[in-house]
Design an enzyme around this catalytic site. Structure first.
Site, PDB file in Angstrom:
ATOM      1  N   ASN A 105      -3.541  -1.886   4.979  1.00 18.38           N
ATOM      2  CA  ASN A 105      -4.849  -2.309   4.479  1.00 18.38           C
ATOM      3  C   ASN A 105      -5.798  -1.116   4.353  1.00 18.38           C
ATOM      4  O   ASN A 105      -5.648  -0.124   5.054  1.00 18.38           O
ATOM      5  CB  ASN A 105      -5.438  -3.378   5.405  1.00 18.38           C
ATOM      6  CG  ASN A 105      -4.498  -4.567   5.537  1.00 18.38           C
ATOM      7  OD1 ASN A 105      -3.784  -4.888   4.588  1.00 18.38           O
ATOM      8  ND2 ASN A 105      -4.475  -5.191   6.694  1.00 18.38           N
ATOM      9  N   ILE A 106      -6.777  -1.271   3.471  1.00 16.41           N
ATOM     10  CA  ILE A 106      -7.679  -0.151   3.143  1.00 16.41           C
ATOM     11  C   ILE A 106      -9.109  -0.453   3.556  1.00 16.41           C
ATOM     12  O   ILE A 106     -10.035   0.243   3.167  1.00 16.41           O
ATOM     13  CB  ILE A 106      -7.648   0.128   1.623  1.00 16.41           C
ATOM     14  CG1 ILE A 106      -8.078  -1.123   0.834  1.00 16.41           C
ATOM     15  CG2 ILE A 106      -6.260   0.584   1.179  1.00 16.41           C
ATOM     16  CD1 ILE A 106      -8.373  -0.863  -0.630  1.00 16.41           C
ATOM     17  N   ASP A 107      -9.302  -1.526   4.344  1.00 18.06           N
ATOM     18  CA  ASP A 107     -10.651  -2.066   4.543  1.00 18.06           C
ATOM     19  C   ASP A 107     -11.373  -1.564   5.784  1.00 18.06           C
ATOM     20  O   ASP A 107     -12.498  -1.971   6.046  1.00 18.06           O
ATOM     21  CB  ASP A 107     -10.583  -3.596   4.570  1.00 18.06           C
ATOM     22  CG  ASP A 107      -9.484  -4.103   5.506  1.00 18.06           C
ATOM     23  OD1 ASP A 107      -9.302  -3.515   6.596  1.00 18.06           O
ATOM     24  OD2 ASP A 107      -8.806  -5.080   5.140  1.00 18.06           O
ATOM     25  N   HIS A 122      -1.981   3.232   2.943  1.00 20.09           N
ATOM     26  CA  HIS A 122      -2.558   3.043   1.607  1.00 20.09           C
ATOM     27  C   HIS A 122      -3.987   3.575   1.513  1.00 20.09           C
ATOM     28  O   HIS A 122      -4.708   3.257   0.576  1.00 20.09           O
ATOM     29  CB  HIS A 122      -2.488   1.563   1.196  1.00 20.09           C
ATOM     30  CG  HIS A 122      -1.074   1.090   0.996  1.00 20.09           C
ATOM     31  ND1 HIS A 122      -0.676  -0.218   1.184  1.00 20.09           N
ATOM     32  CD2 HIS A 122       0.059   1.759   0.645  1.00 20.09           C
ATOM     33  CE1 HIS A 122       0.630  -0.321   0.948  1.00 20.09           C
ATOM     34  NE2 HIS A 122       1.097   0.858   0.626  1.00 20.09           N
ATOM     35  N   CYS A 173     -15.878  22.658  -1.531  1.00 18.01           N
ATOM     36  CA  CYS A 173     -15.638  23.344  -2.810  1.00 18.01           C
ATOM     37  C   CYS A 173     -16.476  22.767  -3.947  1.00 18.01           C
ATOM     38  O   CYS A 173     -16.321  23.176  -5.090  1.00 18.01           O
ATOM     39  CB  CYS A 173     -14.148  23.285  -3.161  1.00 18.01           C
ATOM     40  SG  CYS A 173     -13.608  21.670  -3.749  1.00 18.01           S
ATOM     41  N   PRO A 235       2.428 -16.564   9.541  1.00 21.02           N
ATOM     42  CA  PRO A 235       2.523 -18.025   9.388  1.00 21.02           C
ATOM     43  C   PRO A 235       3.737 -18.469   8.582  1.00 21.02           C
ATOM     44  O   PRO A 235       4.172 -19.607   8.703  1.00 21.02           O
ATOM     45  CB  PRO A 235       1.216 -18.401   8.679  1.00 21.02           C
ATOM     46  CG  PRO A 235       0.666 -17.142   8.132  1.00 21.02           C
ATOM     47  CD  PRO A 235       1.214 -16.013   8.929  1.00 21.02           C
TER      48      PRO A 235
HETATM   49 ZN   LIG Z   1     -13.009  20.120  -2.152  1.00 22.69          ZN
END
Ligand SMILES: [Zn+2]
Length: 267
Positions: A105-107, A122, A173, A235
């Site tokens: 999950n990315i949350d 992810h 940068c 489940p």
């Molecule tokens: Zn940079």
């Protein structure tokens, strides 16, 4: 002995527990999965909004579709709160059993629940990655969502370019940043770390994942190959059923508090 007590005994006997979580535990916080009927993915085509190329093409051809997709996504993430499944994993860490959470999950919800060692294969939506040097910078989630919403709600003068203002220039940068998430077709992150955890653990809890999204889905098999005990908490039956020593047939938010109670009975 029920599956909770059986699992609690297996956990007490183990030395290094790792959790592997998927979309199911986020769905319990209101973040829809691809398979949820009536959800976000019934309204929007993953080919149009789920890949970097698709997103860029759609941004040019159908900017209002992108606007509506992102606005709905922002509202979903604003509403999504940590649930008892996330909290249970944090408690398992506090009790001294759980070492690492590997999540698809990315949350950011595992971190918000207090889990201190999270591997995100992810990526994380609330982190910027410099497209030039690759350095990463955590973002303030509440502020980011509020600023994104303010831009996306202005239907009349919405321009996709305004969204680029949301992410800071790289402090090292001055390169342009993007959200540090893995889109469809992009390589996953931290996979060597995830496989190392799978090799070193002796018990893996697999929560809310059906095992369909590769290569991340291979992580529990790696643990199994290295003689770890696999516990499935889901489940519905899934691809890990045949390698699991115990199966708790419940959502993580129901299962984890009961499992913690069963564990405390043994301590
Ligand atoms: Zn940079």
């Amino acid at each position: 002995m029920n599956e909770y007590h059986k699992t609690a005994e297996l956990i007490v006997q183990s030395k290094r527990v790792v959790a592997f979580t998927g979309a199911g535990i986020s769905a319990e916080s209101g973040i829809p999965t691809f398979r949820d009927p009536g959800g976000l993915w019934d309204q929007f085509d993953p080919d149009e909004v789920g890949t970097t190329g698709g997103l860029l093409t759609t941004a040019v051809r159908k900017p209002d579709l992108i606007r509506r997709f992102l606005l709905q996504s922002v509202e979903i993430f604003e509403r999504a709160k940590v649930n008892p499944g996330h909290q249970g994993l944090k408690q398992l860490e506090e009790l001294g059993f759980l070492k690492t959470v590997i999540t698809q999950n990315i949350d950011n919800l595992h971190q918000e629940a207090g889990s201190s060692n999270v591997i995100e294969v992810h990526g994380n939506l609330f982190r910027a990655r410099c497209m030039n040097c690759g350095r990463k910078k955590p973002l303030n989630k509440v502020e980011l969502l509020a600023r994104a919403k303010a831009i996306l709600e202005k239907e009349e003068d919405f321009e996709i370019a305004k969204l680029t203002e949301l992410l800071p220039r790289c402090p090292y940068c001055q390169g342009v940043s993007r959200p540090d998430v893995v889109m469809f077709g992009e390589p996953v992150q931290q996979l060597p770390e995830a496989f190392a955890e799978a090799e070193n653990c002796d018990l893996m809890l697999v929560l809310g994942t059906t095992g369909l999204v590769y290569p991340a889905a291979a992580v529990p098999y790696q643990a199994y190959e290295n003689n770890a005990c696999i516990i499935e908490i889901n489940p519905t039956d899934n691809y890990y059923h045949s390698i699991s020593k115990a199966h708790i047939s419940a959502p993580a938010g129901i299962a984890m508090p009961k499992l913690i109670d069963a564990l405390k009975d043994l301590l």
